[in-house]
Design a protein around this motif. Structure first.
Motif, short mmCIF file in Angstrom:
data_model
loop_
_atom_site.label_atom_id
_atom_site.label_comp_id
_atom_site.label_asym_id
_atom_site.label_seq_id
_atom_site.Cartn_x
_atom_site.Cartn_y
_atom_site.Cartn_z
N GLY A 18 1.21 1.03 3.77
CA GLY A 18 2.18 2.04 3.40
C GLY A 18 3.07 2.43 4.57
N VAL A 19 2.46 2.64 5.71
CA VAL A 19 3.22 3.00 6.90
C VAL A 19 4.22 1.90 7.24
CG1 VAL A 19 3.08 3.36 9.39
CG2 VAL A 19 1.44 4.48 7.88
N ALA A 20 3.75 0.67 7.20
CA ALA A 20 4.63 -0.45 7.52
C ALA A 20 5.80 -0.52 6.55
CB ALA A 20 3.84 -1.76 7.49
N ALA A 21 5.53 -0.26 5.28
CA ALA A 21 6.59 -0.38 4.27
C ALA A 21 7.66 0.69 4.46
CB ALA A 21 5.98 -0.27 2.88
N MET A 22 7.25 1.86 4.97
CA MET A 22 8.21 2.95 5.11
C MET A 22 8.94 2.92 6.43
SD MET A 22 6.46 6.21 3.22
CE MET A 22 5.14 6.40 4.40
N ARG A 23 8.41 2.13 7.35
CA ARG A 23 9.01 2.11 8.68
C ARG A 23 10.47 1.67 8.60
NH1 ARG A 23 5.35 1.24 12.40
NH2 ARG A 23 4.43 -0.50 11.28
N GLY A 24 11.32 2.46 9.19
CA GLY A 24 12.73 2.08 9.27
C GLY A 24 13.56 2.45 8.06
N VAL A 25 12.91 2.93 7.01
CA VAL A 25 13.67 3.35 5.84
C VAL A 25 14.05 4.82 6.03
CG1 VAL A 25 13.66 3.61 3.35
CG2 VAL A 25 12.40 1.73 4.41
N GLU A 26 15.32 5.07 6.05
CA GLU A 26 15.78 6.41 6.42
C GLU A 26 15.75 7.37 5.23
OE1 GLU A 26 16.44 7.46 9.34
OE2 GLU A 26 16.32 5.55 10.42
N ASP A 27 16.47 7.01 4.20
CA ASP A 27 16.59 7.91 3.04
C ASP A 27 15.23 8.27 2.48
OD1 ASP A 27 18.21 9.16 0.82
OD2 ASP A 27 16.96 7.76 -0.31
N PRO A 28 14.95 9.57 2.35
CA PRO A 28 13.63 10.02 1.89
C PRO A 28 13.23 9.42 0.55
CG PRO A 28 14.91 11.89 2.67
CD PRO A 28 15.84 10.72 2.66
N ARG A 29 14.17 9.36 -0.34
CA ARG A 29 13.85 8.81 -1.66
C ARG A 29 13.53 7.32 -1.57
NH1 ARG A 29 12.11 9.99 -6.79
NH2 ARG A 29 11.51 7.85 -7.17
N ASP A 30 14.26 6.62 -0.75
CA ASP A 30 13.98 5.20 -0.56
C ASP A 30 12.61 4.99 0.08
OD1 ASP A 30 16.34 4.42 -1.68
OD2 ASP A 30 17.42 4.24 0.21
N ARG A 31 12.27 5.89 0.98
CA ARG A 31 10.96 5.81 1.62
C ARG A 31 9.85 5.95 0.58
NH1 ARG A 31 9.91 6.79 7.01
NH2 ARG A 31 8.23 8.25 6.59
N LEU A 32 10.02 6.94 -0.27
CA LEU A 32 9.02 7.18 -1.30
C LEU A 32 8.87 5.96 -2.21
CD1 LEU A 32 7.04 9.18 -2.44
CD2 LEU A 32 8.87 10.20 -3.80
N ASP A 33 10.00 5.40 -2.60
CA ASP A 33 9.96 4.21 -3.45
C ASP A 33 9.31 3.04 -2.72
OD1 ASP A 33 11.09 5.60 -5.43
OD2 ASP A 33 12.99 4.51 -5.49
N ALA A 34 9.64 2.93 -1.44
CA ALA A 34 9.07 1.82 -0.65
C ALA A 34 7.55 1.93 -0.64
CB ALA A 34 9.62 1.85 0.77
N TYR A 35 7.08 3.15 -0.52
CA TYR A 35 5.63 3.36 -0.54
C TYR A 35 5.04 2.94 -1.89
CZ TYR A 35 1.12 5.61 0.18
OH TYR A 35 -0.22 5.85 0.33
N GLY A 36 5.71 3.34 -2.95
CA GLY A 36 5.23 3.00 -4.29
C GLY A 36 5.18 1.50 -4.51
N VAL A 37 6.22 0.82 -4.12
CA VAL A 37 6.25 -0.63 -4.28
C VAL A 37 5.14 -1.28 -3.45
CG1 VAL A 37 7.59 -2.72 -3.84
CG2 VAL A 37 8.70 -0.72 -4.84
N ALA A 38 5.01 -0.79 -2.22
CA ALA A 38 3.96 -1.34 -1.35
C ALA A 38 2.57 -1.09 -1.95
CB ALA A 38 4.06 -0.73 0.03
N TYR A 39 2.43 0.03 -2.59
CA TYR A 39 1.15 0.39 -3.21
C TYR A 39 0.78 -0.64 -4.28
CZ TYR A 39 -2.34 3.70 -5.10
OH TYR A 39 -3.49 4.31 -5.50
N VAL A 40 1.72 -0.94 -5.13
CA VAL A 40 1.46 -1.91 -6.20
C VAL A 40 1.22 -3.29 -5.60
CG1 VAL A 40 2.44 -3.08 -8.21
CG2 VAL A 40 2.76 -0.62 -7.91
#
Lengths: 217, 217
Positions: A85-107
DNA sequence: GATTTATGTAGACGATGTCAACAATGATGA
DNA sequence: TCATCATTGTTGACATCGTCTACATAAATC
């Protein structure tokens, strides 16, 4: 020299020395392998011992109990999930994009590590009471919660400074959606055309999360 | 007359007649009870037999094997879930409200029937191949799918006549969210203040679904 | 080099899933 | 009415499993 000093021997079927080298890790590996082959229900300590090339009671030197083995696997899973999760969010600025990145990484994590994921959420696994120690060790303590805290923070960043309740609601929702999707995919309950490979599953998650921005924007 | 003709004797601990009356149902009840007490992992056919007041091998006259018992419980669960969903949507006109009603009912079902829900989604339970018959019986066939079809229809009504893919996406999302929420609640992973009772859980589901209307309508 | 500690082995016990052989019951048809 | 037969339970056996206790061996410590 017959003495192999570099004998970490992860999955040593045949070992020469009396001691194994790293039995604990071998057992964990064997267990994950076994579950992958025969399902959670087909896991047996004795078979793990066999695959590690060790006698049937040896595992009890490393795990109090079968549940303790499962718990160790779950812990390993939560650690990996947190890192992912941390790796997926790294470098993603927009908060909403970060949240989505986490969700995608989760799946993605779930479909890439179905055994870990299933063990993590099979429950019936409770941390045993610490008995004597009231504070076992704050760091190694609750890896279960780390993954959630991460999500909580990401969700809070999206919601903003609203009421804490709104943040929690957003966090729960932002966890439920990927979690449910992952579970349904793993159970084979999503129409096969949509999630038969890890990549397809990831795509599906991405689409759904993108569409589901909803009230958080 | 010592002969009790009304001896359906669901949970007859002590029975007089050689035959039980309705052993199959008693075994299912006992199994659910046992799982509630000791967890899925603590289920044992022999203990079920004991509780039904019958010898240890008797269950094999009704279930080919332990998995068959679990499968029967899962089937029972899907039937109940389908009925619950239908009831929840009855009389709700607005398509979006119908979909939400289903979602809330879904979560409520899970917290009201944790054992059924868990067995339903524990997987490792595969329908055995029908062997000879290619068409086992279209009606009793796939109760798993009924619950999903229902959802699919409800989601389609919300999305409208858009592409079929959009409908499927909406259906998957509309299933994932309540499913994930239900799973997390059952696993005790939602902060206790938010879902410690069935009513609280239902409230939580209602709030989340209301907030999550998102792209649909 | 002796002792202590960590790690692996051998054997036992009770419980379980499952099978095969047998017994009792209820239904069926002469 | 009674003999036959399919259902449904019972008994006993077997291999496997989780787990415990007693013992053996290697490694670490003094």
């Amino acid at each position: 020299m017959s003495r192999q000093t570099s004998c970490v021997a992860r999955s040593a079927r045949s070992r020469k020395s009396y001691h194994h080298g790293d039995l604990r890790a071998s057992l964990l590996d064997a267990a994950v392998e076994l579950i992958a082959e025969r399902g959670l229900h087909g896991l047996s300590l004795r078979e793990c011992a066999r695959r590690a090339g060790v006698s049937h009671a040896a595992p009890y030197r490393h795990f109090a109990d079968k549940d303790a083995l499962l718990l160790a696997i779950a812990r390993r899973g939560f650690e990996l999930l947190t890192r992912t999760g941390v790796a997926a969010m790294r470098g993603v600025e927009d908060p909403r994009d970060r949240l989505d990145a986490y969700g995608v990484a989760y799946v993605r994590f779930a479909v890439d590590n179905p055994v870990l994921f299933r063990v993590m959420f099979t429950a019936e696994i409770e941390e045993p009471e610490p008995e004597s120690e009231p504070e076992p060790e704050p760091e190694s303590q609750d890896h279960t919660g780390r993954a959630f805290e991460l999500l909580m923070e990401a969700a809070a960043a999206v919601v903003g400074e609203d009421s804490e309740q709104a943040q929690e609601l957003a966090a729960v929702a932002s966890w439920s959606l990927p979690h449910g999707l992952a579970m349904l995919i793993l159970d084979g309950r999503i129409p096969a055309e949509q999630a038969s490979t890890p990549d397809e599953a990831e795509d599906l998650a991405r689409k759904i999360l993108a569409q589901w921005r909803g009230p958080l924007s």
